[in-house]
Design a protein around this motif. Structure first.
Motif, PDB file in Angstrom:
ATOM      1  N   ARG A 172       0.837  -1.208   0.000  1.00  0.00           N
ATOM      2  CA  ARG A 172       0.000   0.000   0.000  1.00  0.00           C
ATOM      3  C   ARG A 172       0.868   1.254   0.000  1.00  0.00           C
ATOM      4  O   ARG A 172       0.573   2.231  -0.693  1.00  0.00           O
ATOM      5  N   GLU A 173       1.968   1.229   0.776  1.00  0.00           N
ATOM      6  CA  GLU A 173       2.868   2.384   0.819  1.00  0.00           C
ATOM      7  C   GLU A 173       3.566   2.596  -0.523  1.00  0.00           C
ATOM      8  O   GLU A 173       3.774   3.728  -0.956  1.00  0.00           O
ATOM      9  N   ILE A 174       3.925   1.491  -1.189  1.00  0.00           N
ATOM     10  CA  ILE A 174       4.660   1.582  -2.460  1.00  0.00           C
ATOM     11  C   ILE A 174       3.750   1.979  -3.620  1.00  0.00           C
ATOM     12  O   ILE A 174       4.102   2.810  -4.450  1.00  0.00           O
ATOM     13  N   THR A 175       2.551   1.383  -3.657  1.00  0.00           N
ATOM     14  CA  THR A 175       1.674   1.542  -4.824  1.00  0.00           C
ATOM     15  C   THR A 175       0.549   2.540  -4.612  1.00  0.00           C
ATOM     16  O   THR A 175      -0.044   3.018  -5.581  1.00  0.00           O
ATOM     17  N   GLY A 176       0.212   2.801  -3.353  1.00  0.00           N
ATOM     18  CA  GLY A 176      -0.922   3.676  -3.079  1.00  0.00           C
ATOM     19  C   GLY A 176      -2.261   2.974  -3.170  1.00  0.00           C
ATOM     20  O   GLY A 176      -3.309   3.590  -2.990  1.00  0.00           O
ATOM     21  N   THR A 177      -2.239   1.663  -3.440  1.00  0.00           N
ATOM     22  CA  THR A 177      -3.493   0.900  -3.517  1.00  0.00           C
ATOM     23  C   THR A 177      -3.424  -0.289  -2.559  1.00  0.00           C
ATOM     24  O   THR A 177      -2.343  -0.807  -2.250  1.00  0.00           O
ATOM     25  N   LYS A 178      -4.583  -0.735  -2.126  1.00  0.00           N
ATOM     26  CA  LYS A 178      -4.674  -1.807  -1.146  1.00  0.00           C
ATOM     27  C   LYS A 178      -4.480  -3.171  -1.809  1.00  0.00           C
ATOM     28  O   LYS A 178      -4.951  -3.406  -2.912  1.00  0.00           O
TER      29      LYS A 178
END
Length: 598
Positions: A308-314
């Motif tokens: 989530r931190e890397i991609t911004g998605t869950k």
């Protein structure tokens, strides 16, 4: 005509066995048709089909089930699967062709609308007589999915024998027909070889190599990452090591666990690289998904947070074999979400065809589990799709990756050395020694090596493809790493090989232009940096010393002179400090000298 047979034949195509039932495939693949033809010709009571993961074992089995029902050879079907999720998957696949299986069956008479049941090996183990009684009442086909699980415990094997001994027909399926124990797998034929060892004998085999050539499965590109690890042992000692360097078995285990620690830098860098790879793959496969296979639930949660931190998605998180977890897998399969993180659920048989990128973030180190894990990514939907799996540079894993096409059988007897009554397996037993344990679970061995992971970093190490290795080491985020992460997701197998060779040639040319003072990594092509175990390195040194000793007698030169000459010609430090690649070059050179003198 019985109600079941009449009901079933009403749903079936009259063209059997010429094509698959509606809902499975427009027509059978060549291997499926070949296996079906052989079965129909021989009409055996027991039949073992070994087909690589992703090849279509379910379609073959349901086609055969339909044929047997249609021709009144059997009146009902029982499917036995390894997990709750898989038995539901079987019921859904069967329903699409008009065979109704009850995946919730527990006891009592079966509803008249059903043609059979889907159960688990564990369920059979609890109540074998329940299933035996059903089978004795009506002619039954039993489909044993991933049959090697019937030997996971003695009770399961005995229960299967007790429950299904009266069956009219038994069809055993597996993609990985090997185990390390000597428990015979029920209903599998064993044949004795010239060496006196009994091995499992399949009635039809369709291996990964054949499936790749036919375009049935995807070629797999393995991207391996090394890096420096530092940890503290229980005794309070701080140890530092680099993944891929020869070290003891315990040190390998601890370095591996340090790499997978979500608080270090190795996992975030590898997940970031895998996400970049996924972005590239999605240019050709828009719905491609990625999967992290984690060791335990805590790690899985931490990896999902990192994603989530890397991609911004869950990321979809799958933690256990519960109904909610099955639904999460199903929802992910039907979506175009990027990432899923799982512990056990996807190690075998779970069908998410859009998975194209994987991260092997578990310390499970058996060929059985590795083959099943990689099998999650190889299912091809159209020609040209590739699969990419990210690995730590661990000798055993790289060995498995390089042996993707090796077909193994279950060895029933332990070989004996001369003069010995009993002897542990030789090389094969070493490879498979842990496969009997429930290898999709934590074996508890790690708990015997308590330690504290202190820090880790990641270095792109190499690409493994079709038994060959490519690439020089590169820092995460560098242009060299991007060259490999940016390989197109749609390629024919020969194009993959050609592109990797070009990427490596470009890397070598770029390296030669740089001043030596700028080289902070080992700038050698992968084939000159073999990853070996501590034991293998000792064997290489022993082999070199033996060859030098033989050359002493041939040439009349002293040992020291020959070793010095080898260092001068081949480069590198003294033998005691030389890498496996350097020692192999010296072995090759001294063999060349000896040949010239003959």
């Amino acid at each position: 005509m019985s109600t079941t047979a009449a009901s079933t034949s009403h749903h079936l195509s009259p063209a059997f066995p010429g094509r698959a039932p509606w809902g499975t495939a427009s027509k059978l693949r060549a291997w499926q048709q070949g296996a079906l033809d052989k079965y129909i010709q021989e009409q055996p009571r027991d039949f073992l089909a070994v087909a690589t993961p992703g090849a279509g074992k379910t379609t073959f089995a349901l086609t055969l089930a339909s044929w047997l029902l249609h021709h009144h050879v059997v009146q009902q079907v029982t499917v036995v699967a390894p997990t709750e999720h898989l038995k539901k998957q079987w019921a859904e696949a069967a329903a699409r062709i008009g065979i109704k299986l009850d995946p919730e069956y527990s006891a009592g008479p079966l509803g008249r609308e059903y043609h059979g049941v889907a159960v688990t090996y564990a369920g059979v183990g609890v109540r074998p007589m329940l299933h035996r009684n059903r089978i004795e009442q009506r002619k039954t086909l039993v489909i044993l999915d991933e049959i090697h699980h019937a030997g996971d415990s003695r009770s399961w094997g005995e229960a299967c024998l007790e429950a299904f001994e009266p069956a009219t027909r038994r069809l055993a399926l597996t993609g990985t027909p090997f185990r390390s124990d000597t428990n015979p797998i029920p209903f599998v034929t064993y044949e004795e070889g010239n060496d006196g060892i009994r091995r499992s004998s399949a009635d039809y085999t369709y291996g990964y190599g054949n499936a790749l050539a036919d375009g049935v499965v995807r070629p797999v590109i393995f991207l391996s990452y090394s890096g420096n690890m530092r940890w503290r042992t229980k005794a309070g000692d701080e140890i530092a090591a680099r993944l891929g360097e020869p070290m003891t078995k315990d040190a390998v285990s601890q370095a591996w666990r340090t790499a997978l620690d979500p608080r270090g830098d190795w996992m975030p860098n590898v997940l970031r690289a895998a996400d970049q790879r996924l972005t590239e793959v999605r240019k050709g496969i828009p719905d491609a998904g990625a999967l992290v296979i984690a060791s335990d639930q805590d790690s899985a949660r931490a990896y999902a947070k990192l994603i989530r931190e890397i991609t911004g998605t869950k990321a979809t998180l799958v933690l256990s074999d519960e109904s909610a977890a099955s639904q999460r897998i199903e929802d992910f399969s039907q979506s175009d979400d990027r990432w899923m993180v799982a512990v056990r659920m996807v190690s075998e048989g779970v069908d998410v065809p859009r998975l194209a990128v994987g991260v092997y973030a578990t310390t499970i180190s058996t060929p059985l589990f590795f083959a099943q894990a990689v099998g999650r990514f190889v299912r091809s939907r159209r020609r040209g799709e590739t699969a990419s799996v990210f690995l730590p540079t661990i000798p055993m894993l790289l060995g498995f990756a390089n042996e993707m096409e090796v077909e193994r059988d279950h060895v029933l007897d332990k070989p004996k050395k001369d003069g010995e009554e009993e002897n542990p397996y030789a090389e094969e037993e070493k490879l498979l020694e842990e496969a009997e344990k429930q290898q999709d679970e934590d074996t508890g061995e790690q708990d015997q090596l308590p330690f504290e992971a202190l820090e880790s970093d990641a270095v792109f190490d190499r690409v493994l493809y079709d038994g060959a290795e490519f690439g020089m080491q590169a820092h995460p985020g560098s242009e060299e790493e991007q060259d490999y992460l940016g390989i197109p997701g749609l390629l024919e197998p020969d194009q993959v090989q050609m592109l990797l060779q070009r990427r490596q040639a470009k890397q070598i040319a770029h390296s030669r232009k740089k001043p030596d003072t700028e080289a902070d990594l080992l700038e050698l092509p992968a084939e000159r940096r073999p990853v070996v175990t501590h034991k293998e390195l000792l064997e290489l040194r022993k082999q070199l010393n033996s060859l030098v000793g033989a050359y002493v007698h041939q040439s009349g030169k002293p040992h020291g002179v020959i070793h010095t000459e080898l260092r001068r010609v081949c480069g590198g430090p003294p033998s005691a400090e030389a890498t496996a690649g350097q020692i192999r070059e010296r072995i090759k050179k001294v063999q060349e000298w000896a040949t010239r003198m003959r």
